[in-house]
Design a protein around this motif. Structure first.
Motif, PDB file in Angstrom:
ATOM      1  N   MET A  52      -5.848 -37.567   5.770  1.00  0.00           N
ATOM      2  CA  MET A  52      -5.097 -38.195   6.857  1.00  0.00           C
ATOM      3  C   MET A  52      -5.597 -37.720   8.219  1.00  0.00           C
ATOM      4  N   VAL A  53      -5.818 -36.416   8.347  1.00  0.00           N
ATOM      5  CA  VAL A  53      -6.356 -35.882   9.606  1.00  0.00           C
ATOM      6  C   VAL A  53      -7.746 -36.454   9.866  1.00  0.00           C
ATOM      7  N   ALA A  54      -8.545 -36.579   8.803  1.00  0.00           N
ATOM      8  CA  ALA A  54      -9.908 -37.108   8.955  1.00  0.00           C
ATOM      9  C   ALA A  54      -9.899 -38.561   9.422  1.00  0.00           C
ATOM     10  N   VAL A  55      -8.930 -39.361   8.966  1.00  0.00           N
ATOM     11  CA  VAL A  55      -8.832 -40.751   9.423  1.00  0.00           C
ATOM     12  C   VAL A  55      -8.635 -40.783  10.938  1.00  0.00           C
ATOM     13  N   GLY A  56      -7.691 -39.990  11.434  1.00  0.00           N
ATOM     14  CA  GLY A  56      -7.447 -39.941  12.872  1.00  0.00           C
ATOM     15  C   GLY A  56      -8.624 -39.376  13.639  1.00  0.00           C
ATOM     16  N   LEU A  57      -9.234 -38.352  13.090  1.00  0.00           N
ATOM     17  CA  LEU A  57     -10.367 -37.701  13.744  1.00  0.00           C
ATOM     18  C   LEU A  57     -11.568 -38.637  13.837  1.00  0.00           C
ATOM     19  N   TRP A  58     -11.853 -39.360  12.747  1.00  0.00           N
ATOM     20  CA  TRP A  58     -12.971 -40.305  12.769  1.00  0.00           C
ATOM     21  C   TRP A  58     -12.678 -41.450  13.729  1.00  0.00           C
ATOM     22  N   GLY A  59     -11.417 -41.900  13.744  1.00  0.00           N
ATOM     23  CA  GLY A  59     -11.029 -42.943  14.681  1.00  0.00           C
ATOM     24  C   GLY A  59     -11.239 -42.500  16.127  1.00  0.00           C
ATOM     25  N   ALA A 120     -15.736 -49.556   8.938  1.00  0.00           N
ATOM     26  CA  ALA A 120     -14.811 -48.421   9.009  1.00  0.00           C
ATOM     27  C   ALA A 120     -13.425 -48.834   8.524  1.00  0.00           C
ATOM     28  N   ALA A 121     -12.974 -50.007   8.938  1.00  0.00           N
ATOM     29  CA  ALA A 121     -11.656 -50.494   8.516  1.00  0.00           C
ATOM     30  C   ALA A 121     -11.606 -50.712   7.011  1.00  0.00           C
ATOM     31  N   LEU A 122     -12.652 -51.282   6.445  1.00  0.00           N
ATOM     32  CA  LEU A 122     -12.695 -51.538   5.003  1.00  0.00           C
ATOM     33  C   LEU A 122     -12.708 -50.227   4.214  1.00  0.00           C
ATOM     34  N   LEU A 123     -13.509 -49.275   4.662  1.00  0.00           N
ATOM     35  CA  LEU A 123     -13.598 -47.990   3.969  1.00  0.00           C
ATOM     36  C   LEU A 123     -12.252 -47.280   3.959  1.00  0.00           C
ATOM     37  N   VAL A 124     -11.599 -47.233   5.118  1.00  0.00           N
ATOM     38  CA  VAL A 124     -10.295 -46.578   5.217  1.00  0.00           C
ATOM     39  C   VAL A 124      -9.262 -47.317   4.363  1.00  0.00           C
ATOM     40  N   ALA A 125      -9.315 -48.636   4.350  1.00  0.00           N
ATOM     41  CA  ALA A 125      -8.364 -49.419   3.547  1.00  0.00           C
ATOM     42  C   ALA A 125      -8.530 -49.146   2.057  1.00  0.00           C
ATOM     43  N   VAL A 126      -9.783 -49.060   1.589  1.00  0.00           N
ATOM     44  CA  VAL A 126     -10.025 -48.780   0.164  1.00  0.00           C
ATOM     45  C   VAL A 126      -9.450 -47.416  -0.216  1.00  0.00           C
ATOM     46  N   PHE A 127      -9.704 -46.418   0.613  1.00  0.00           N
ATOM     47  CA  PHE A 127      -9.177 -45.082   0.319  1.00  0.00           C
ATOM     48  C   PHE A 127      -7.649 -45.054   0.383  1.00  0.00           C
ATOM     49  N   ALA A 162      -2.378 -36.330  14.546  1.00  0.00           N
ATOM     50  CA  ALA A 162      -2.909 -34.965  14.675  1.00  0.00           C
ATOM     51  C   ALA A 162      -4.433 -34.998  14.698  1.00  0.00           C
ATOM     52  N   GLY A 163      -5.012 -35.853  13.854  1.00  0.00           N
ATOM     53  CA  GLY A 163      -6.472 -35.988  13.849  1.00  0.00           C
ATOM     54  C   GLY A 163      -6.989 -36.561  15.156  1.00  0.00           C
ATOM     55  N   VAL A 164      -6.283 -37.563  15.698  1.00  0.00           N
ATOM     56  CA  VAL A 164      -6.674 -38.144  16.980  1.00  0.00           C
ATOM     57  C   VAL A 164      -6.585 -37.079  18.074  1.00  0.00           C
ATOM     58  N   ALA A 165      -5.507 -36.293  18.067  1.00  0.00           N
ATOM     59  CA  ALA A 165      -5.342 -35.232  19.067  1.00  0.00           C
ATOM     60  C   ALA A 165      -6.462 -34.197  18.955  1.00  0.00           C
ATOM     61  N   LEU A 166      -6.820 -33.850  17.733  1.00  0.00           N
ATOM     62  CA  LEU A 166      -7.918 -32.907  17.528  1.00  0.00           C
ATOM     63  C   LEU A 166      -9.221 -33.473  18.074  1.00  0.00           C
ATOM     64  N   GLY A 167      -9.354 -34.796  18.005  1.00  0.00           N
ATOM     65  CA  GLY A 167     -10.554 -35.452  18.515  1.00  0.00           C
ATOM     66  C   GLY A 167     -10.719 -35.350  20.021  1.00  0.00           C
ATOM     67  N   LEU A 168      -9.650 -34.938  20.732  1.00  0.00           N
ATOM     68  CA  LEU A 168      -9.745 -34.778  22.185  1.00  0.00           C
ATOM     69  C   LEU A 168     -10.779 -33.732  22.593  1.00  0.00           C
ATOM     70  N   ILE A 169     -11.050 -32.783  21.713  1.00  0.00           N
ATOM     71  CA  ILE A 169     -12.006 -31.736  22.088  1.00  0.00           C
ATOM     72  C   ILE A 169     -13.426 -32.276  22.181  1.00  0.00           C
ATOM     73  N   ALA A 170     -13.663 -33.501  21.694  1.00  0.00           N
ATOM     74  CA  ALA A 170     -15.007 -34.079  21.788  1.00  0.00           C
ATOM     75  C   ALA A 170     -15.444 -34.256  23.236  1.00  0.00           C
ATOM     76  N   ALA A 171     -14.475 -34.384  24.146  1.00  0.00           N
ATOM     77  CA  ALA A 171     -14.802 -34.580  25.555  1.00  0.00           C
ATOM     78  C   ALA A 171     -15.213 -33.278  26.237  1.00  0.00           C
ATOM     79  N   ARG A 172     -15.022 -32.152  25.593  1.00  0.00           N
ATOM     80  CA  ARG A 172     -15.358 -30.848  26.173  1.00  0.00           C
ATOM     81  C   ARG A 172     -16.792 -30.458  25.833  1.00  0.00           C
ATOM     82  N   PRO A 173     -17.380 -29.599  26.617  1.00  0.00           N
ATOM     83  CA  PRO A 173     -18.742 -29.135  26.295  1.00  0.00           C
ATOM     84  C   PRO A 173     -18.791 -28.527  24.888  1.00  0.00           C
ATOM     85  N   GLY A 174     -19.702 -29.010  24.098  1.00  0.00           N
ATOM     86  CA  GLY A 174     -19.828 -28.535  22.719  1.00  0.00           C
ATOM     87  C   GLY A 174     -18.788 -29.095  21.779  1.00  0.00           C
ATOM     88  N   GLY A 175     -17.916 -29.984  22.291  1.00  0.00           N
ATOM     89  CA  GLY A 175     -16.819 -30.506  21.483  1.00  0.00           C
ATOM     90  C   GLY A 175     -17.281 -31.350  20.318  1.00  0.00           C
TER      91      GLY A 175
END
Length: 199
Positions: A52-59, A120-127, A162-175
């Motif tokens: 579940m976290v990975a779905v949000g993070l990949w999104g 991406a939508a199809l892969l997530v839907a299958v899982f 939670a995964g989407v929120a974790l993805g916020l660090i991508a905007a930081r240096p080295g994120g």
């Protein structure tokens, strides 16, 4: 030094994920409960939690429109998988499918895969079907299947966020590199889950 709010959010999300027990979310039947039990259940299974976290993070990594679409697609299709589970519709081995979801989604993050929207939508839907199916098999034995289902879907959505929120660090240096490292850890856990499910 000033602390950025998104670092706190990312740290909290990661800490919550790591604090969860290593049990599978789909072992055992006879679950009692309603809304509260449904809310708590995804947090006790590391396989479901990481997927579940990975779905949000990949999104979050893929950006618009998938950052919004994937966390909506998964719970909707998961509900369909739940109906299939209650109806005992034949599907491939469910635990393998769930473990594979952790491996593939984590691997997609680790490899920085920028899949097209439809793929991406199809892969997530299958899982989502596999995750929903496993819980659909458990629902008839719950004391309040409707409340349990609502709680489970809500908890799933919160894990996506939670995964989407974790993805916020991508905007930081080295994120981005840090997120790819998290993806690699998720994929490694998925490999372990596949080994356990096959055994």
């Amino acid at each position: 030094m000033r602390t950025h709010p998104d670092r706190w959010i990312a740290g909290l999300c990661l800490g919550s994920a790591l604090a969860a027990g290593p049990a599978f979310a789909h072992e055992g039947a006879g679950l009692a409960g309603g809304l509260a039990a449904g809310l708590a259940h995804p947090l006790h299974g590391l396989d479901h939690l990481l997927a579940m976290v990975a779905v949000g993070l990949w999104g979050a990594f893929l950006g618009r429109p998938l950052v919004f679409a994937l966390p909506v697609i998964f719970p909707l299709v998961m509900a369909l998988g739940g109906v299939m589970g209650m109806a005992a519709v034949p599907v491939p081995p469910v635990e393998i499918g769930i473990a594979l979801s952790v491996l593939v989604l984590g691997g997609a993050i680790a490899a920085a895969v920028r899949a097209p929207v439809w793929a991406a939508a199809l892969l997530v839907a299958v899982f989502a079907i596999f995750h929903g199916y496993a819980h659909g098999q458990e629902l008839p034995s719950a004391a309040d299947p409707v409340g349990y289902s609502a709680g489970f879907v809500l908890a799933t959505g919160l894990l996506h966020l939670a995964g989407v929120a974790l993805g916020l660090i991508a905007a930081r240096p080295g994120g981005v590199l840090a997120l790819r490292g998290v993806g690699a850890l998720i994929a490694a856990a998925g490999g372990y889950f596949i080994f356990e499910a096959a055994a």
